[in-house]
Design an enzyme around this catalytic site. Sequence first.
Site, PDB file in Angstrom:
ATOM      1  N   HIS A   1      36.572  36.347  44.475  1.00 33.24           N
ATOM      2  CA  HIS A   1      37.161  35.446  45.468  1.00 33.24           C
ATOM      3  C   HIS A   1      38.572  35.871  45.846  1.00 33.24           C
ATOM      4  CE1 HIS A   1      39.760  33.456  42.483  1.00 33.24           C
ATOM      5  NE2 HIS A   1      38.714  33.394  41.667  1.00 33.24           N
TER       6      HIS A   1
ATOM      7  N   CYS B   1      37.449  35.083  36.668  1.00 27.78           N
ATOM      8  CA  CYS B   1      36.890  35.565  37.930  1.00 27.78           C
ATOM      9  C   CYS B   1      37.635  36.810  38.406  1.00 27.78           C
ATOM     10  CB  CYS B   1      36.961  34.477  38.996  1.00 27.78           C
ATOM     11  SG  CYS B   1      35.814  33.101  38.721  1.00 27.78           S
TER      12      CYS B   1
END
EC number: 2.-.-.-
Length: 306
Positions: free
Chosen positions: A194, A210
């Site tokens: 992301h 992440c």
Amino acid sequence: MNMKLKTLFAAAFAVVGFCSTASAVTYPLPTDGSRLVGQNQVITIPEGNTQPLEYFAAEYQMGLSNMMEANPGVDTFLPKGGTVLNIPQQLILPDTVHEGIVINSAEMRLYYYPKGTNTVIVLPIGIGQLGKDTPINWTTKVERKKAGPTWTPTAKMHAEYRAAGEPLPAVVPAGPDNPMGLYALYIGRLYAIHGTNANFGIGLRVSHGCVRLRNEDIKFLFEKVPVGTRVQFIDEPVKATTEPDGSRYIEVHNPLSTTEAQFEGQEIVPITLTKSVQTVTGQPDVDQVVLDEAIKNRSGMPVRLN
């Protein structure tokens, strides 16, 4: 991670062999079995510079760790005018299949091999903090994509932020203040690739596990990467290759810290050469002095060994 990098995180709030398309750096894949691509650049910081090293890292599609490895001792907050910077845009492709997305956490780079193009796109990334590590040795796929992702913190995240005096809502809505940025590729096990709501952190251990990219880079991937694309996580701090002409190269990055002492720079992270690397470094024509220096310096740039 050395103390300088830790301090930086705490305080932060016509080249041959590749080309720039939008924000992405695209390398043509060699057709002769070579794994060495690109060329390094050298630039000089302008006199009167007022920009941090992150500015130049972003300008040349580098992560901060890549720039710091290639330029030991440089002032990360305000490089002096006249300082010569190495831009490490030559690299050895990871020793794995050239398919889909390959994320090498150790060098904090994401490799995307678009199907049918004979090219590889290389993007710098931020990864998980110590104790909140990004996965390694995991193969998955892009399960879904979302523009304008929301963020639902876990109970542990709520406790962490609350202890820091920054309580979180149950769900952080989509928008420019969302830590996930404006686009996300979900890859299973609660992980995603992301964007970010910050102007730092690419090339650092900053996330809860992440993979974080600059916003223009995640937008590029969001638009180009199909759902179902293979995603492979590896941890390869040392890469080596014997090229078709017989030349041998090694590229050494500082391995990821596994203890607080290593993260604080109080202990050196040891390097272990894999069997595939040793098939290159163990050849009789390898200059052992050059090899030892490459392992010691950990510059993140390919070094010729013979």
